[in-house]
Design a protein around this motif. Structure first.
Motif, short mmCIF file in Angstrom:
data_model
loop_
_atom_site.label_atom_id
_atom_site.label_comp_id
_atom_site.label_asym_id
_atom_site.label_seq_id
_atom_site.Cartn_x
_atom_site.Cartn_y
_atom_site.Cartn_z
N ILE B 129 -17.64 -0.81 -24.76
CA ILE B 129 -18.84 -1.61 -25.03
C ILE B 129 -19.42 -1.35 -26.42
O ILE B 129 -20.25 -2.11 -26.90
CB ILE B 129 -19.92 -1.41 -23.94
CG1 ILE B 129 -20.20 0.08 -23.70
CG2 ILE B 129 -19.50 -2.08 -22.66
CD1 ILE B 129 -21.25 0.34 -22.64
N GLY B 130 -18.97 -0.28 -27.05
CA GLY B 130 -19.47 0.01 -28.39
C GLY B 130 -18.59 -0.57 -29.48
O GLY B 130 -19.00 -0.69 -30.63
N GLN B 131 -17.39 -0.95 -29.10
CA GLN B 131 -16.43 -1.41 -30.11
C GLN B 131 -15.55 -2.47 -29.46
O GLN B 131 -14.33 -2.39 -29.49
CB GLN B 131 -15.56 -0.20 -30.50
CG GLN B 131 -15.00 -0.23 -31.91
CD GLN B 131 -16.06 -0.10 -32.95
OE1 GLN B 131 -16.99 0.70 -32.83
NE2 GLN B 131 -15.98 -0.89 -34.00
N GLU B 161 -19.64 -9.41 -18.85
CA GLU B 161 -20.73 -8.84 -18.05
C GLU B 161 -21.49 -7.90 -18.96
O GLU B 161 -20.87 -7.07 -19.63
CB GLU B 161 -20.17 -8.03 -16.88
CG GLU B 161 -19.75 -8.84 -15.70
CD GLU B 161 -20.54 -8.57 -14.43
OE1 GLU B 161 -20.20 -9.17 -13.41
OE2 GLU B 161 -21.49 -7.76 -14.45
N MET B 162 -22.79 -8.03 -18.98
CA MET B 162 -23.57 -7.18 -19.87
C MET B 162 -23.84 -5.81 -19.23
O MET B 162 -24.35 -5.75 -18.12
CB MET B 162 -24.89 -7.86 -20.22
CG MET B 162 -25.62 -7.14 -21.34
SD MET B 162 -27.25 -7.80 -21.69
CE MET B 162 -28.19 -7.11 -20.34
N VAL B 163 -23.47 -4.76 -19.97
CA VAL B 163 -23.84 -3.40 -19.54
C VAL B 163 -25.20 -3.07 -20.13
O VAL B 163 -26.05 -2.47 -19.49
CB VAL B 163 -22.77 -2.38 -19.98
CG1 VAL B 163 -23.24 -0.95 -19.74
CG2 VAL B 163 -21.47 -2.65 -19.24
N GLY B 164 -25.40 -3.45 -21.40
CA GLY B 164 -26.71 -3.33 -22.00
C GLY B 164 -26.89 -2.13 -22.91
O GLY B 164 -28.02 -1.77 -23.24
N ALA B 165 -25.78 -1.49 -23.30
CA ALA B 165 -25.85 -0.36 -24.23
C ALA B 165 -24.51 -0.29 -24.95
O ALA B 165 -23.56 -0.98 -24.56
CB ALA B 165 -26.10 0.94 -23.47
N LEU B 170 -26.21 7.13 -19.79
CA LEU B 170 -27.47 6.61 -19.24
C LEU B 170 -27.30 5.23 -18.60
O LEU B 170 -28.26 4.64 -18.15
CB LEU B 170 -28.59 6.52 -20.29
CG LEU B 170 -29.00 7.79 -21.02
CD1 LEU B 170 -30.26 7.54 -21.84
CD2 LEU B 170 -29.26 8.93 -20.06
N HIS B 171 -26.08 4.72 -18.59
CA HIS B 171 -25.84 3.39 -18.01
C HIS B 171 -24.60 3.41 -17.12
O HIS B 171 -23.84 2.45 -17.07
CB HIS B 171 -25.67 2.36 -19.13
CG HIS B 171 -26.89 2.19 -19.96
ND1 HIS B 171 -27.24 3.08 -20.95
CD2 HIS B 171 -27.88 1.27 -19.91
CE1 HIS B 171 -28.39 2.70 -21.48
NE2 HIS B 171 -28.81 1.62 -20.88
N SER B 396 -30.80 -2.28 -22.89
CA SER B 396 -31.45 -1.18 -23.61
C SER B 396 -31.26 -1.32 -25.12
O SER B 396 -31.44 -0.36 -25.87
CB SER B 396 -30.87 0.16 -23.15
OG SER B 396 -31.08 0.33 -21.77
N LEU B 397 -30.88 -2.53 -25.54
CA LEU B 397 -30.63 -2.75 -26.97
C LEU B 397 -31.55 -3.84 -27.51
O LEU B 397 -31.99 -4.72 -26.76
CB LEU B 397 -29.17 -3.20 -27.17
CG LEU B 397 -28.09 -2.22 -26.75
CD1 LEU B 397 -26.72 -2.90 -26.80
CD2 LEU B 397 -28.09 -0.98 -27.63
#
Lengths: 141, 414
Positions: B129-131, B161-165, B170-171, B396-397
């Motif tokens: 999710i970061g890359q 699907e959105m994880v949100g971080a 923390l998720h 959370s972003l």
């Protein structure tokens, strides 16, 4: 679950280290405040907050201090935290200084009220979570 | 600048660069590339080999492009043998593990392209999710491949699907929920599912996350992209027949955090390129306290109050105010309950997922304003079908309307 799912225990560990090792109580408080400020800015990365927190305080030569710097130092038998207003060689003018002093015993004429630290807060609030009594203290009923 | 390649010759191109095939045919990451007027963009931070399948001429432009002739094929023969094994044994579930920058995406893309070339329909689920290569950052994306592509990011995701971080830390719960839903969905539409994971493989969080995925997914094949033995702790209990070890390519390069952020933002900006402002009314909320309580008036006056909800049990009151509550402890005492204060305006630029009636993510957007009392939201998003949006899912972003990262939201704030 036997793995930590967050890095908050590490952050608490850093706060514990500050409490146990920082000899200047005023600086301890400032360090914790800085940790909180950093955590506000990167709330998703408590691990990084801990990492950054470890570089909050550095030992420097007094000659490297500049006006505006927040410093903690032992001088004339006292521990002081303050903001450098002026430096002439090794003579510093500190403003908003906080003096921390340990006094083994002293008598005071107290006002009507005082704030007491409750060292049995867990025993009082959640006795079902207490498996070992704190040594030297009777648990509050 | 033009480069001429004989059949079988290889050119390595490091971005940022634009490559156009003028004559012949090359293969890039397992996908054939024929002459075209439209150049292929190699992003900054990426290095890819162009293998000439026929005598070819390539035009390569870009002031910072780096081109190198490669004598020997960098794609190991073992990869092609594995692809044959997958096809022969009709393997369906593959998970790829590896530290950061070990070539997992490249491997997943190559395998997917090659399987497609054999008439097998592959899906790739990107869990980094970061890359992410599929879908916007902060989301899981799945792509059921229907035509070959050198970069998965060039094709529209089949589902997100959105994880949100940008990190599962923390998720964990939304990560595991998204993982479960997406793997089930992908396996319905594809013959083979290849899961590309993130590089978090060590420490409590890395172990917890990877072991949870292995246990939930129960893969037929676990591909370890490792330099030494840095992944072995994750597969100690796995049957040997499931494990394939791939030595990490010499060309797999380290991407520094600043560059990762730039790459992420490039993807976000591309995602938000055609975004426009929409207004939604009467929506549900997800991953938020707001919108889940009983709208009510607190028994004591609250300065600047815009909206109040009585939450469940000891959760207390949710109070939306024009300015921060001055003395929350005192107010909490007077109300005899916990309070949660949302300051109007703090919702600006929160990245939100837009869900339909079946909780499927239609896309993401940048929340611009919320009328908390009347439940009206203004959102900048490329999602076109406004009527299908039922739920706004909080992340959370923070993401601005152009797709630039704009900070964080403390979990539990809304």
């Amino acid at each position: 679950m036997t793995f930590k799912e967050t890095e908050y225990p590490g952050l608490l560990g850093e706060i514990r280290r500050i409490a146990e090792t920082e000899r200047d109580p005023a600086l301890a408080l400032e360090r914790i405040r800085e940790l909180i400020l950093i955590e506000n800015r990167i709330p998703l990365y408590p691990g990084l907050v801990t990492l950054v927190g470890q570089s909050l305080v550095e030992e420097v030569s007094v000659s490297d201090l500049s006006p505006g710097d927040t410093v903690s130092l032992d001088a004339d038998g006292r521990t002081l935290l303050g903001i450098v207003a002026e430096r002439k060689g090794r003579s510093l003018l500190l403003k908003n200084a906080v003096l921390s002093e340990h006094i083994p015993q002293t008598r005071v004429d107290a006002p009507e009220k005082a704030r007491r630290l409750n060292r049995n807060a867990l025993e009082t609030s959640w006795p079902s979570l207490v498996f070992q009594r704190r040594s030297g203290k009777r648990a509050a009923r | 600048m033009n480069h001429t390649l004989k059949k079988g010759e290889i050119l390595s191109v490091a971005g940022p660069a634009f490559v156009r095939v003028k004559r012949g045919m090359v293969e890039i990451v397992g996908a054939p590339l024929k002459p075209s007027r439209v150049p292929l963009k190699i992003p900054e931070g990426k290095t890819v080999p162009f293998e000439a399948r026929k005598p070819s001429v390539l035009s390569i432009t870009g002031a910072d492009a780096r081109v190198e002739e490669i004598r020997k094929r960098t794609i190991p023969r073992k990869w092609d043998l594995l692809i044959e094994r997958i096809a022969r044994r009709r393997i369906r579930k593959i998970i790829v593990l590896g530290e950061m920058d070990t070539g997992k995406s490249f491997f997943a893309t190559y395998v997917a392209n090659k399987l497609l070339g054999r008439g097998i329909r592959p899906a790739v689920l990107d869990c980094d999710i970061g890359q992410s290569d599929i879908g916007p950052p902060g989301c899981f994306g799945v792509l059921v491949l229907k035509r070959p592509t050198p970069f998965l990011a060039l094709q529209e995701p089949t589902a997100i699907e959105m994880v949100g971080a940008h990190s599962p830390a923390l998720h964990f719960l939304p990560t595991v929920a998204a993982f479960s839903r997406m793997t089930k969905q992908a396996l319905k539409s594809a013959d083979v599912l290849i899961i590309n994971t993130n590089g978090w493989v060590q420490g409590d969080g890395g172990r917890a996350m990877k072991r949870t995925k292995l246990e939930a997914f129960d893969p037929d094949l676990i591909v370890l992209m490792q330099r030494d033995r840095e992944l072995e702790h994750l597969v100690v209990r796995e049957p040997k027949r499931k494990i394939v070890r791939m030595v990490v390519s010499r060309k797999a390069s380290f991407t520094p955090p600043d560059e990762r952020k730039l790459l992420r933002e490039e993807i976000s900006r591309r995602y938000m390129k055609n975004a426009r402002t929409i207004t939604i009314r009467g929506f549900f909320t997800a991953r938020a306290y707001y919108g889940t309580g009983q709208v009510s008036q607190p028994p004591v006056p609250v300065p600047g109050l815009l909206h109040a909800e009585r939450l469940s049990g000891w959760e207390g009151w949710l109070l939306v105010t024009k300015k921060p509550i001055r003395n929350p402890a005192r107010l909490s005492e007077r109300l005899k309950s916990r309070i949660m204060n949302i300051v109007a305006g703090s919702e600006r630029n929160v990245m939100v997922g837009l869900l339909d009636a079946r909780d499927r993510c239609l896309g993401i957007g940048s929340l611009q304003s919320l009328d908390y009392a009347r439940r009206i939201a203004r959102i900048v998003t490329p999602v076109r079908n406004k009527k299908a949006i039922c739920t706004i899912q909080f992340s959370s972003l923070r993401l601005d309307p152009k797709g630039y990262e704009a900070g964080f939201v403390t979990p539990g704030s809304f």
